[in-house]
Motif scaffolding. Structure first.
Motif, PDB file in Angstrom:
ATOM      1  N   GLY A  11     -32.410 -28.970   3.248  1.00  0.00           N
ATOM      2  CA  GLY A  11     -31.120 -29.109   2.603  1.00  0.00           C
ATOM      3  C   GLY A  11     -31.240 -29.543   1.162  1.00  0.00           C
ATOM      4  N   LEU A  30     -29.352 -28.719   6.989  1.00  0.00           N
ATOM      5  CA  LEU A  30     -29.276 -27.906   8.196  1.00  0.00           C
ATOM      6  C   LEU A  30     -30.440 -28.322   9.091  1.00  0.00           C
ATOM      7  CD1 LEU A  30     -27.833 -25.644   9.695  1.00  0.00           C
ATOM      8  CD2 LEU A  30     -29.337 -24.028   8.527  1.00  0.00           C
ATOM      9  N   ASN A  58     -27.962 -26.155  16.396  1.00  0.00           N
ATOM     10  CA  ASN A  58     -28.046 -26.112  14.940  1.00  0.00           C
ATOM     11  C   ASN A  58     -26.932 -26.994  14.402  1.00  0.00           C
ATOM     12  OD1 ASN A  58     -30.187 -24.279  14.907  1.00  0.00           O
ATOM     13  ND2 ASN A  58     -28.802 -22.548  15.030  1.00  0.00           N
ATOM     14  N   LEU A  60     -25.204 -29.131  11.020  1.00  0.00           N
ATOM     15  CA  LEU A  60     -25.086 -29.419   9.595  1.00  0.00           C
ATOM     16  C   LEU A  60     -24.868 -30.925   9.476  1.00  0.00           C
ATOM     17  CD1 LEU A  60     -25.010 -28.273   6.730  1.00  0.00           C
ATOM     18  CD2 LEU A  60     -22.523 -28.136   6.971  1.00  0.00           C
ATOM     19  N   LEU A  90     -22.925 -26.409  14.510  1.00  0.00           N
ATOM     20  CA  LEU A  90     -22.707 -25.006  14.180  1.00  0.00           C
ATOM     21  C   LEU A  90     -22.896 -24.111  15.397  1.00  0.00           C
ATOM     22  CD1 LEU A  90     -24.567 -24.975  10.752  1.00  0.00           C
ATOM     23  CD2 LEU A  90     -22.123 -25.323  11.194  1.00  0.00           C
TER      24      LEU A  90
END
Length: 169
Positions: A11, A30, A58, A60, A90
């Protein structure tokens, strides 16, 4: 909960310095979170019949951290870091294993957001290698303040962040 598998994250973090000691940081990372749990670790509104769950998510991670530099010698800086992260799930994939040997999978997309649900703690070692380039290593832990994901699991994380900093400070 059982020990999760190694995940990776990447990130960008923006840092603002108030003075030579204090700074604030935010950004977006991420991350891949892989873990396993028992039904007791999950919190559902209905009775469950499975024996374990494996998760592959996944996430964020949006941190808001404060950093205090407590030691500075020559080209090295040591800082303590504390703050909180919001988790935006996500993609979530869960494999549910039942006593009779069957497995069922469920996937969710963009359904769970957890604002300031994780406490961030770390120590950062930063080394200046050029006039505007610094490298740093930051061992960290992430402690749940609330449950995350579809089953509201208390997800603990630990790791080592490698950071490249560009700029004047």
């Amino acid at each position: 909960m059982k020990m999760g598998r190694i995940g990776l994250g990447a990130g960008i973090i923006l840092r603002y310095h108030f003075n030579d000691r204090w700074s604030v940081q935010t950004g977006a990372i991420l991350s891949k979170k892989r873990y396993g749990a028992t039904p007791d670790d999950y919190h559902f509104d209905y009775p469950v019949t499975y024996t374990k769950i494996d998760a592959d998510c996944n996430v964020l991670d949006v941190p808001l951290n404060v950093s205090y530099t407590f030691l500075e010698k020559k080209r090295n800086r040591w800082s303590a870091v504390a703050g909180a992260s919001s988790y935006f799930m996500l993609n979530e994939k869960y494999d549910y294993f039942y006593a009779n040997g069957t497995k069922r999978s469920h996937a969710y997309k963009n359904q769970n957001q957890h604002y300031f649900s994780v406490l961030n703690l770390g120590v950062n070692w930063e080394r200046q290698t050029g006039s505007r380039l610094k490298w740093s290593l930051q061992p960290y832990v992430k402690v749940p303040l609330g449950g995350v994901g579809q089953g509201k699991v208390k997800l603990y994380s630990a790791g080592l962040a490698l950071q490249v900093t560009m700029g004047k400070r």
